[in-house]
Design a protein around this motif. Structure first.
Motif, mmCIF file in Angstrom:
data_model
loop_
_atom_site.group_PDB
_atom_site.id
_atom_site.type_symbol
_atom_site.label_atom_id
_atom_site.label_comp_id
_atom_site.label_asym_id
_atom_site.label_seq_id
_atom_site.Cartn_x
_atom_site.Cartn_y
_atom_site.Cartn_z
ATOM 1 N N GLY A 44 52.269 57.480 85.130
ATOM 2 C CA GLY A 44 51.230 57.582 84.360
ATOM 3 C C GLY A 44 51.134 56.961 82.940
ATOM 4 O O GLY A 44 51.855 55.917 82.576
ATOM 5 N N LEU A 45 50.185 57.436 82.384
ATOM 6 C CA LEU A 45 49.520 56.577 81.237
ATOM 7 C C LEU A 45 50.257 56.877 80.006
ATOM 8 O O LEU A 45 49.882 56.304 78.798
ATOM 9 N N GLY A 46 51.375 57.790 80.124
ATOM 10 C CA GLY A 46 52.030 58.065 78.847
ATOM 11 C C GLY A 46 52.702 56.856 78.409
ATOM 12 O O GLY A 46 52.972 56.641 77.221
ATOM 13 N N TYR A 47 53.085 55.612 79.142
ATOM 14 C CA TYR A 47 53.795 54.704 78.861
ATOM 15 C C TYR A 47 52.912 53.634 78.037
ATOM 16 O O TYR A 47 53.242 52.526 77.547
ATOM 17 N N ASN A 52 45.336 60.543 72.341
ATOM 18 C CA ASN A 52 43.967 61.342 72.280
ATOM 19 C C ASN A 52 43.033 60.826 71.166
ATOM 20 O O ASN A 52 41.752 61.247 71.226
ATOM 21 N N ILE A 114 42.225 54.597 84.586
ATOM 22 C CA ILE A 114 42.004 56.096 85.030
ATOM 23 C C ILE A 114 43.147 57.030 85.270
ATOM 24 O O ILE A 114 44.047 56.509 85.822
ATOM 25 N N GLY A 115 43.124 58.218 84.752
ATOM 26 C CA GLY A 115 44.340 58.894 85.064
ATOM 27 C C GLY A 115 44.540 59.198 86.403
ATOM 28 O O GLY A 115 45.740 59.624 86.795
ATOM 29 N N GLN A 116 43.494 59.338 87.274
ATOM 30 C CA GLN A 116 43.668 59.915 88.499
ATOM 31 C C GLN A 116 43.241 58.881 89.558
ATOM 32 O O GLN A 116 41.926 58.846 90.237
ATOM 33 N N PRO A 117 43.910 57.624 89.800
ATOM 34 C CA PRO A 117 43.131 56.636 90.623
ATOM 35 C C PRO A 117 42.939 56.984 91.961
ATOM 36 O O PRO A 117 41.912 56.488 92.801
ATOM 37 N N ARG A 119 41.547 59.627 92.925
ATOM 38 C CA ARG A 119 40.395 60.305 92.804
ATOM 39 C C ARG A 119 39.279 59.332 92.589
ATOM 40 O O ARG A 119 38.137 59.905 92.384
ATOM 41 N N VAL B 134 41.781 66.752 75.258
ATOM 42 C CA VAL B 134 42.991 66.325 75.364
ATOM 43 C C VAL B 134 43.094 65.697 76.880
ATOM 44 O O VAL B 134 42.764 66.263 77.961
ATOM 45 N N PHE B 135 44.282 64.774 77.017
ATOM 46 C CA PHE B 135 44.458 64.000 78.230
ATOM 47 C C PHE B 135 45.781 64.378 78.479
ATOM 48 O O PHE B 135 46.603 64.439 77.537
ATOM 49 N N TRP B 137 48.703 62.739 79.250
ATOM 50 C CA TRP B 137 49.163 61.558 79.202
ATOM 51 C C TRP B 137 50.553 61.331 80.280
ATOM 52 O O TRP B 137 50.816 60.444 80.905
ATOM 53 N N GLY B 160 47.076 62.991 84.176
ATOM 54 C CA GLY B 160 46.055 62.075 84.051
ATOM 55 C C GLY B 160 44.688 62.773 84.273
ATOM 56 O O GLY B 160 43.550 62.143 84.745
ATOM 57 N N THR B 161 44.565 63.953 83.742
ATOM 58 C CA THR B 161 43.209 64.696 83.858
ATOM 59 C C THR B 161 42.813 65.192 82.296
ATOM 60 O O THR B 161 43.887 65.428 81.446
#
Ligand code: SF4
Ligand code: SF4
Lengths: 414, 271
Positions: A44-47, A52, A114-117, A119, B134-135, B137, B160-161
């Motif tokens: 995930g994109l947390g890294y 926000n 994108i968070g959900q590749p 999709r 909010v996302f 992450w 991721g949503t």
């Protein structure tokens, strides 16, 4: 297996030391790209340093930059095939490949972003088209136009690949390549049409419609981005073969091709700069005051006004160095000119994204900062490294620069 | 049957928050997180990446001021359920931008979000002037017994949503279901209270139907202590407003804030 390793070793050792170091760095970046890419896709994109408040980062800047610079491909094709400026012919293969790679990597970076590749295909199956002819969401337009234009670039790329000696000796492929080449003007026209839209939408329209945000909202942003792409893109299409020339120490195209492209880029930079100044003026007197804010106050913070200053200074540099014959004809100044052009367009994207996100939405908050994490850097630089490697491979093994081929034949004949 | 079909939603849900009553206790934020199954992470001090629909923002008149000159207030901020210029055809800044129609405005004016449709492009988050979206992450985590307290009425989003406040729409649906069981078929007869409003100990938050002129929230929205968050067009003269609206849309939120303190109202515009 051993043979392959030996072959690769010999091949590698046959290059000069500088090239070997460059290759090693590039391969290291590609390896990093794979490792961190997997980390981002699976965990995930947390890294990333995005959050926000600063929801899009270095990858989106990369996308905007790549598409704007890759836009040089459509514009060069347009000038060559529609306006019939045949001087550009020797550069067109390189241009098509660069355009192709810029778009390919825009897609790849978008998938990371994108968070959900998994999709990502929703963009095709549930497009937000609204009730009009043009899609309601700018991002829907981006997705569709990018995809269609990417298909066009693929078709444009096929004849180049088919010209390779081995493939060309197969009659069927030879004819396919030949006729595809004949049809290229149709592709150029379709490509221009499609490009026109997504250059505008991804580069500008996507931000210009955000009426909640004073930093971005202006209805003409779409068109500004198109002009930016034609100006900066042509500079980029000139810069890369010039670098190839330096690395290969051979003339890859006749000087008049470079001159012609430089002139086009210079003229487009005049248009862009005028448009950009108009943009700054109407932003400050019309659109930003609508949100009860002043234009200059939006330009504080870490990524503040200096981005705009650098952009305009580079525009001026490109205008002077590319339009005045006495500078343009000197190798060194031509080089600086196109670098100015590329930097100007990249900085215009910094203005939009890097600076745009740092602007506070509430009066009691300050400007925010963002510094990409190692994952973001490596994924980004790794994509550039892959592009560089692909370009190098084409330049070495494909009949890529017709001028070079001709010279080779001449040498062979003597 | 015909009559049932005419039972269109006529509600236009809105909220009024009295900042002079708010003590900043954070009860609303906690109950919101619990009601909507928002995950808690080990390091939730990483505020910019935190999952929260309702952010209690602390504001002060002057950061460097000392007692007794310093003044502090708290602004509970959630999605402002914007309408755009035309409430009959609501166009919040965040809806038209979504490439996959994962977010939309219902005919009760609530801006919905379907997590399972969202591809996580964050374009809506970027376009929201109130930082209300909010996302995820990280992958949402529910440690230990927290899992057992999850609310079955709200689906859990994937990593991721984008997620956002929906004025607890699910509670309205539940209340309607209950009413139907009792034979009440008119949707508009059913009212409800979102989690944050029921949790507020000082009664600072009021929720209701803005279409009903007699409702408490309508009355408060018309109060001369009322204002909207950073929405300065409200202070302009009507003809100027009209001119501005001809050039661009405005968020036009349905959440009203009330305060009699001038320094808070002054903070609502950029200097
Ligand atoms: S506050 Fe933001 S998320 Fe909520 S409706 Fe307005 S723009 Fe959309
Ligand atoms: S993040 Fe999700 S809801 Fe928001 S615009 Fe993208 S797909 Fe739509």
């Amino acid at each position: 297996m051993k043979k392959i390793i030996d072959y690769l070793k010999n091949e590698f050792n046959s290059y000069s030391k500088n090239i070997r170091i460059t290759l090693m760095v590039l391969f290291a970046l590609v390896a990093g790209f794979l490792i961190f890419g997997i980390q981002i896709l699976f965990w995930g994109l947390g890294y990333t340093d995005m959050n926000n408040n600063f929801a899009m980062g270095i990858w989106i800047i990369g996308d905007l930059g790549l598409v704007a610079l890759g836009g040089g491909a459509f514009f060069t094709g347009f000038i060559l095939y529609i306006f019939r400026n045949d001087k550009l012919e020797p550069l067109i293969n390189s241009t098509v490949l660069l355009g192709f790679m810029c778009y390919l990597f825009t897609f790849i970076l978008l998938v990371f972003d994108i968070g959900q590749p998994l999709r990502a295909w929703f963009g095709y199956t549930y497009p937000n088209w609204g009730s009009h002819l043009m899609p309601q969401s700018m991002l829907t337009e981006v997705v569709w136009c990018l995809t269609l234009y990417f298909c066009v670039l693929c078709v444009e790329l096929i004849p180049i690949a088919l010209k390779h000696k081995i493939l060309d000796s197969i009659p069927v492929l030879h004819y396919i390549g030949h006729y595809l080449h004949k049809l290229m003007w149709i592709m150029a026209a379709v490509g221009t049409f499609l490009s026109f839209f997504h250059q505008g939408s991804l580069g500008g329209g996507m931000w210009g419609v955000l009426y909640g945000k004073p930093t971005w909202f202006r209805p003409h942003y779409f068109f500004l981005a198109i002009v930016a792409a034609t100006a900066g893109g042509t500079s980029f299409m000139l810069l890369i073969p010039k670098i190839a020339e330096k690395v290969m120490k051979k003339k890859v195209a006749p000087a008049e091709s470079f001159q012609s492209l430089a002139k086009i880029s210079g003229i487009m930079f005049i248009a862009y700069t005028i448009f950009r100044i108009y943009d700054i003026v109407v932003m400050s007197v019309k659109y930003v005051p609508l949100a009860d804010r002043s234009f200059i106050d939006l330009w504080g913070g870490f990524f503040g006004i200096w981005l705009l200053v650098v952009e305009l200074a580079c525009c001026a540099g490109a205008i002077v160095l590319l339009n005045l014959k006495k500078f343009r004809e000197q190798e060194k100044f031509l080089f600086y000119g196109v670098i100015c052009g590329v930097v100007a367009v990249v900085f215009s994207k910094f203005d939009a994204v890097l600076h745009g996100f740092s602007v506070p939405n509430f009066p009691w908050k300050g400007f925010t900062g963002y510094f990409p994490t190692i994952q973001e850097w490596v994924v980004m630089l790794g994509s550039f490294a892959t592009m560089a490697l692909i370009y190098m491979w084409f330049a070495k093994y494909m009949p890529f620069f017709p001028h070079l081929e001709k010279e080779k034949h001449k040498e062979g004949g003597n | 049957m015909m009559k049932d079909m005419e039972n269109k939603m006529k509600r236009r849900w809105g909220m009024a928050i009295d900042l002079d009553k708010c003590t900043g206790c954070g009860e609303c934020a906690v109950s919101c997180a619990q009601e909507n199954n928002l995950p808690i992470f080990e390091d939730d001090s990483d505020i910019p990446k935190k999952m929260t629909y309702l952010d209690v923002m602390r504001i002060t008149n002057d950061r460097d001021a000392k007692f007794p000159d310093v003044k502090v207030a708290f602004i509970p901020k959630m999605c402002q359920q914007c309408e755009g210029n035309d409430p009959k055809n609501p166009q919040p800044p965040c809806v038209s931008v979504c490439p996959v129609v994962a977010t939309d405005t219902g005919d009760d004016g609530v801006v919905s979000q379907i997590w399972s449709r969202c591809i996580g492009c964050r374009y809506c988050q970027v376009s929201c002037p109130y930082e209300a979206r909010v996302f995820n992450w990280w992958k949402p985590k529910y440690e230990g017994s927290f899992k057992k307290s999850l609310n079955p009425d709200v689906s859990i989003a994937s990593r991721g949503t984008i997620q956002k406040c929906t004025f607890c729409s699910h509670i309205w649906k539940k209340e309607r279901d209950k009413a139907v069981m009792k034979g009440e078929l008119d949707i508009n007869a059913v009212l409800y209270t979102p989690a944050c409003v029921s949790a507020c100990p000082t009664g600072a938050m009021v929720f209701g139907d803005l279409n009903d002129p007699k409702s408490e929230v309508s009355r408060l929205a018309r109060d001369n202590r009322a204002f909207r968050l950073v929405h300065t067009i409200d202070q302009k003269k009507p003809d100027e407003q009209k001119k501005f609206r001809a050039i661009k849309n405005f968020p036009n939120p349905k959440v009203y804030y009330l305060s009699s303190k001038q320094w808070i109202r002054d903070l609502m515009r950029f200097k």
